[in-house]
Design a protein around this motif. Structure first.
Motif, PDB file in Angstrom:
ATOM      1  N   LEU A  11     -23.070  -7.920  54.691  1.00 28.40           N
ATOM      2  CA  LEU A  11     -22.589  -6.647  55.223  1.00 28.40           C
ATOM      3  C   LEU A  11     -21.171  -6.366  54.744  1.00 28.40           C
ATOM      4  O   LEU A  11     -20.325  -7.255  54.730  1.00 28.40           O
ATOM      5  CB  LEU A  11     -22.624  -6.691  56.754  1.00 28.40           C
ATOM      6  CG  LEU A  11     -23.954  -7.142  57.347  1.00 28.40           C
ATOM      7  CD1 LEU A  11     -23.840  -7.300  58.851  1.00 28.40           C
ATOM      8  CD2 LEU A  11     -25.048  -6.167  56.991  1.00 28.40           C
ATOM      9  N   GLY A  12     -20.933  -5.139  54.330  1.00 29.19           N
ATOM     10  CA  GLY A  12     -19.594  -4.731  53.923  1.00 29.19           C
ATOM     11  C   GLY A  12     -19.422  -4.501  52.436  1.00 29.19           C
ATOM     12  O   GLY A  12     -18.365  -4.046  52.004  1.00 29.19           O
ATOM     13  N   SER A  21     -18.746 -10.096  42.858  1.00 27.07           N
ATOM     14  CA  SER A  21     -17.831 -11.089  43.426  1.00 27.07           C
ATOM     15  C   SER A  21     -18.584 -12.099  44.286  1.00 27.07           C
ATOM     16  O   SER A  21     -18.353 -13.302  44.196  1.00 27.07           O
ATOM     17  CB  SER A  21     -16.752 -10.407  44.269  1.00 27.07           C
ATOM     18  OG  SER A  21     -15.909  -9.629  43.466  1.00 27.07           O
ATOM     19  N   VAL A  22     -19.484 -11.591  45.122  1.00 31.29           N
ATOM     20  CA  VAL A  22     -20.275 -12.478  45.978  1.00 31.29           C
ATOM     21  C   VAL A  22     -21.167 -13.366  45.112  1.00 31.29           C
ATOM     22  O   VAL A  22     -21.261 -14.578  45.334  1.00 31.29           O
ATOM     23  CB  VAL A  22     -21.118 -11.668  46.994  1.00 31.29           C
ATOM     24  CG1 VAL A  22     -22.063 -12.574  47.764  1.00 31.29           C
ATOM     25  CG2 VAL A  22     -20.204 -10.907  47.943  1.00 31.29           C
ATOM     26  N   ALA A  42     -28.289  -4.935  50.180  1.00 34.87           N
ATOM     27  CA  ALA A  42     -27.240  -5.698  50.863  1.00 34.87           C
ATOM     28  C   ALA A  42     -27.701  -7.126  51.154  1.00 34.87           C
ATOM     29  O   ALA A  42     -27.571  -7.630  52.264  1.00 34.87           O
ATOM     30  CB  ALA A  42     -26.792  -4.997  52.130  1.00 34.87           C
ATOM     31  N   SER A  43     -28.276  -7.767  50.117  1.00 36.10           N
ATOM     32  CA  SER A  43     -28.790  -9.119  50.311  1.00 36.10           C
ATOM     33  C   SER A  43     -28.385 -10.045  49.174  1.00 36.10           C
ATOM     34  O   SER A  43     -28.067  -9.597  48.067  1.00 36.10           O
ATOM     35  CB  SER A  43     -30.311  -9.100  50.433  1.00 36.10           C
ATOM     36  OG  SER A  43     -30.885  -8.692  49.211  1.00 36.10           O
ATOM     37  N   ARG A  63     -18.216 -15.322  53.582  1.00 40.17           N
ATOM     38  CA  ARG A  63     -17.207 -14.891  54.559  1.00 40.17           C
ATOM     39  C   ARG A  63     -15.789 -15.021  54.000  1.00 40.17           C
ATOM     40  O   ARG A  63     -14.913 -14.226  54.340  1.00 40.17           O
ATOM     41  CB  ARG A  63     -17.354 -15.681  55.852  1.00 40.17           C
ATOM     42  CG  ARG A  63     -18.587 -15.307  56.639  1.00 40.17           C
ATOM     43  CD  ARG A  63     -18.623 -16.005  57.996  1.00 40.17           C
ATOM     44  NE  ARG A  63     -19.903 -15.776  58.639  1.00 40.17           N
ATOM     45  CZ  ARG A  63     -20.888 -16.673  58.701  1.00 40.17           C
ATOM     46  NH1 ARG A  63     -20.732 -17.877  58.180  1.00 40.17           N
ATOM     47  NH2 ARG A  63     -22.021 -16.373  59.294  1.00 40.17           N
ATOM     48  N   GLN A  64     -15.558 -16.028  53.156  1.00 45.58           N
ATOM     49  CA  GLN A  64     -14.244 -16.206  52.542  1.00 45.58           C
ATOM     50  C   GLN A  64     -13.830 -14.985  51.742  1.00 45.58           C
ATOM     51  O   GLN A  64     -12.640 -14.711  51.578  1.00 45.58           O
ATOM     52  CB  GLN A  64     -14.222 -17.434  51.630  1.00 45.58           C
ATOM     53  CG  GLN A  64     -14.160 -18.745  52.346  1.00 45.58           C
ATOM     54  CD  GLN A  64     -14.197 -19.926  51.380  1.00 45.58           C
ATOM     55  OE1 GLN A  64     -14.419 -19.769  50.189  1.00 45.58           O
ATOM     56  NE2 GLN A  64     -13.970 -21.107  51.909  1.00 45.58           N
ATOM     57  N   LEU A  65     -14.803 -14.248  51.232  1.00 41.85           N
ATOM     58  CA  LEU A  65     -14.522 -13.040  50.461  1.00 41.85           C
ATOM     59  C   LEU A  65     -14.313 -11.817  51.358  1.00 41.85           C
ATOM     60  O   LEU A  65     -14.012 -10.731  50.864  1.00 41.85           O
ATOM     61  CB  LEU A  65     -15.658 -12.768  49.468  1.00 41.85           C
ATOM     62  CG  LEU A  65     -15.828 -13.800  48.359  1.00 41.85           C
ATOM     63  CD1 LEU A  65     -17.077 -13.495  47.549  1.00 41.85           C
ATOM     64  CD2 LEU A  65     -14.598 -13.840  47.458  1.00 41.85           C
ATOM     65  N   GLY A  66     -14.500 -11.986  52.656  1.00 38.36           N
ATOM     66  CA  GLY A  66     -14.263 -10.892  53.589  1.00 38.36           C
ATOM     67  C   GLY A  66     -15.504 -10.109  54.000  1.00 38.36           C
ATOM     68  O   GLY A  66     -15.384  -9.066  54.648  1.00 38.36           O
ATOM     69  N   TYR A  67     -16.670 -10.604  53.652  1.00 37.64           N
ATOM     70  CA  TYR A  67     -17.904  -9.924  54.025  1.00 37.64           C
ATOM     71  C   TYR A  67     -18.542 -10.629  55.218  1.00 37.64           C
ATOM     72  O   TYR A  67     -18.334 -11.807  55.442  1.00 37.64           O
ATOM     73  CB  TYR A  67     -18.886  -9.904  52.842  1.00 37.64           C
ATOM     74  CG  TYR A  67     -18.293  -9.222  51.647  1.00 37.64           C
ATOM     75  CD1 TYR A  67     -18.132  -7.847  51.611  1.00 37.64           C
ATOM     76  CD2 TYR A  67     -17.868  -9.970  50.561  1.00 37.64           C
ATOM     77  CE1 TYR A  67     -17.555  -7.231  50.517  1.00 37.64           C
ATOM     78  CE2 TYR A  67     -17.286  -9.359  49.454  1.00 37.64           C
ATOM     79  CZ  TYR A  67     -17.128  -7.987  49.448  1.00 37.64           C
ATOM     80  OH  TYR A  67     -16.548  -7.378  48.372  1.00 37.64           O
ATOM     81  N   GLU A  68     -19.339  -9.885  55.957  1.00 42.36           N
ATOM     82  CA  GLU A  68     -20.070 -10.457  57.069  1.00 42.36           C
ATOM     83  C   GLU A  68     -21.451 -10.881  56.623  1.00 42.36           C
ATOM     84  O   GLU A  68     -22.037 -10.258  55.739  1.00 42.36           O
ATOM     85  CB  GLU A  68     -20.196  -9.425  58.201  1.00 42.36           C
ATOM     86  CG  GLU A  68     -18.877  -9.069  58.845  1.00 42.36           C
ATOM     87  CD  GLU A  68     -19.060  -8.082  59.982  1.00 42.36           C
ATOM     88  OE1 GLU A  68     -20.041  -8.236  60.752  1.00 42.36           O
ATOM     89  OE2 GLU A  68     -18.248  -7.172  60.078  1.00 42.36           O
TER      90      GLU A  68
END
Length: 71
Positions: A11-12, A21-22, A42-43, A63-68
């Motif tokens: 999410l995000g 990036s993810v 979003a997967s 999560r370290q990248l700022g996403y949920e």
């Protein structure tokens, strides 16, 4: 070595750079064989070696990248 696959809801993410990036972060995680992130759904699908890494660690990398991470 046996591989497992897990799918995360990410999410995000708002653009292709977010997805890349993810994908790069997951692919660089030790024990990951393949990571594929799809912005439109979003997967993230991750093939990993459960002897080297677990889904909680992979979710933490996202999560370290700022996403949920959703279910």
């Amino acid at each position: 070595m046996a591989h497992s696959t897990v799918r995360f809801s990410v999410l995000g993410m708002t653009c292709a750079n977010c997805a890349r990036s993810v994908e790069r972060k997951l692919a660089a995680t030790p024990g990951v064989g393949k990571a594929s992130v799809d912005l439109s759904s979003a997967s993230a699908d991750v093939e990993y070696d459960p002897a080297r890494v677990n889904p909680e660690t992979l979710a933490g990398a996202i999560r370290q990248l700022g996403y949920e991470v959703g279910a």
